[in-house]
Enzyme design. Structure first.
Site, PDB file in Angstrom:
ATOM      1  N   HIS A  62       0.831  -1.199   0.000  1.00  0.00           N
ATOM      2  CA  HIS A  62       0.000   0.000   0.000  1.00  0.00           C
ATOM      3  C   HIS A  62       0.869   1.253   0.000  1.00  0.00           C
ATOM      4  CE1 HIS A  62       1.082  -0.448   4.212  1.00  0.00           C
ATOM      5  NE2 HIS A  62       0.742   0.819   4.415  1.00  0.00           N
ATOM      6  N   ASP A  93       0.549   5.133   1.808  1.00  0.00           N
ATOM      7  CA  ASP A  93      -0.158   5.651   2.971  1.00  0.00           C
ATOM      8  C   ASP A  93      -1.216   6.686   2.593  1.00  0.00           C
ATOM      9  OD1 ASP A  93       1.208   4.113   4.841  1.00  0.00           O
ATOM     10  OD2 ASP A  93       2.796   5.614   5.105  1.00  0.00           O
ATOM     11  N   HIS A 118       4.728   0.158   0.207  1.00  0.00           N
ATOM     12  CA  HIS A 118       5.526  -0.595   1.161  1.00  0.00           C
ATOM     13  C   HIS A 118       4.705  -1.726   1.773  1.00  0.00           C
ATOM     14  CE1 HIS A 118       3.700   2.776   3.378  1.00  0.00           C
ATOM     15  NE2 HIS A 118       3.692   1.983   4.444  1.00  0.00           N
ATOM     16  N   ARG A 121       6.250   6.019  13.797  1.00  0.00           N
ATOM     17  CA  ARG A 121       6.234   6.669  12.481  1.00  0.00           C
ATOM     18  C   ARG A 121       5.617   8.048  12.573  1.00  0.00           C
ATOM     19  NH1 ARG A 121       1.967   4.674   8.476  1.00  0.00           N
ATOM     20  NH2 ARG A 121       0.879   6.418   9.454  1.00  0.00           N
TER      21      ARG A 121
END
Length: 312
Positions: A138, A140, A288, A303
């Site tokens: 996917h 983000d 990723h 993150r």
């Protein structure tokens, strides 16, 4: 297809030619935009990790403020390599946020916020309250009108084995599409929606309150990078639901084919984490995949994401 040979009766049994796009012979693996020449880096070392994507950066301490020249050269490296790796940085959450802030305003996501601040997302599979956001290719937050520019991920605790992360170069993926597929998706737009991506983690009671804030949005199937001008595939399995102005069955077939491009090994890099490592990736140009192969062992990561622009 049946192949016969002259002379004694010798018949090769039928051979099926792959139709799923997973094998196209020799691939075009171009790292830089067409016409752009290689230039050396003056302020740090660069160790390539794959042919078109992924480089380890040596000689930079991310805990220290970035000067203008260092920031500009790191940005060039990000654009050219799509994901940068920094070993053994051991940043605090505030230092991690400060580094990411050199690229723009930090993004908050009420569906994920779990860290010390609204813009820090903490991933810890041993925390029973936190779902496992893994095992799917996917990009983000493409369900936003302005998806994230990029993200900075730091892994604080690693399992004894496994827990790698993979990235795919979606510019290389676009380059290698057959011309008839490129023609078919030229100018096409697709709908992105947060619900398909999060329904496997949350029930309706968690999703319904966010529907008004995050209605479905349309993005181009092929976006142009705002800094490099490179063309890239911009659909993903988590959030892309259908291509507009196309029959649903036809859209589903085409999207399945396009989704598969992230699975091609030649377009990928894989990173094995150590505590304190940082990955900084361009969310506009990559997808990723967090590999969930470490069972009950612990893996802790934080993150922060950087707000982006409207794809065009």
């Amino acid at each position: 297809m049946t192949v016969t040979h002259a002379g004694p009766a010798t018949v090769l049994r039928e051979a099926r030619i792959p139709q799923d796009g997973m094998y196209e012979g020799r691939r075009t693996l171009r790292r830089l935009p067409e016409g752009r020449e290689e230039r050396p880096y003056e302020r740090f070392g660069v160790v390539p990790q794959a042919r078109t994507i992924g480089a380890e950066i040596k000689g930079v301490d991310l805990a220290r403020p970035l000067g203008t020249e260092l920031r500009e050269e790191l940005n060039r490296a990000l654009l050219e390599w799509k994901v940068l790796f920094f070993r053994a940085q051991h940043l605090t959450s505030d230092q991690q946020r400060a580094f990411a802030g050199h690229w723009g305003e930090l993004e908050t996501n009420p569906l994920l916020a779990t860290g010390s601040t609204e813009d820090v997302v903490r991933f810890d599979k041993r925390d029973s309250a936190a779902p496992t956001y893994e095992n799917v290719w996917h990009a983000d937050v493409t369900f936003r009108e302005r998806p994230a520019l990029g993200a900075v991920l730091q892994v604080r605790e690693v399992p004894p084995f496994g827990g790698d992360t993979m990235w795919a170069d979606m510019a290389a993926a676009y380059d290698d599409l057959p011309q008839e597929v490129k023609d078919r998706i030229e100018g096409a737009r697709a709908v992105h929606d947060f619900i398909p991506g999060f329904a496997r983690f949350y029930g309706p009671e968690r999703l319904i309150p966010h529907q008004d804030r995050f209605p479905p949005v349309e993005h181009p199937v092929v976006r142009t990078h705002p800094e490099t001008g490179r063309r890239m595939l911009f659909v993903n399995t988590s959030f892309t639901t259908h291509i507009t102005e196309m029959a649903r069955d036809e859209s589903d077939r085409l999207l399945r084919y396009l989704f598969q491009q992230a699975h091609v090994p030649e377009f990928q890099v894989r990173f094995r984490w150590q505590p304190g490592d940082i990955a900084f990736w361009d969310n506009r140009a990559t997808q990723h995949y967090a590999v969930n192969d470490y069972g009950s062992e612990r893996r802790v990561a934080e993150r922060v994401a950087i707000a982006g622009d409207r794809p065009c």
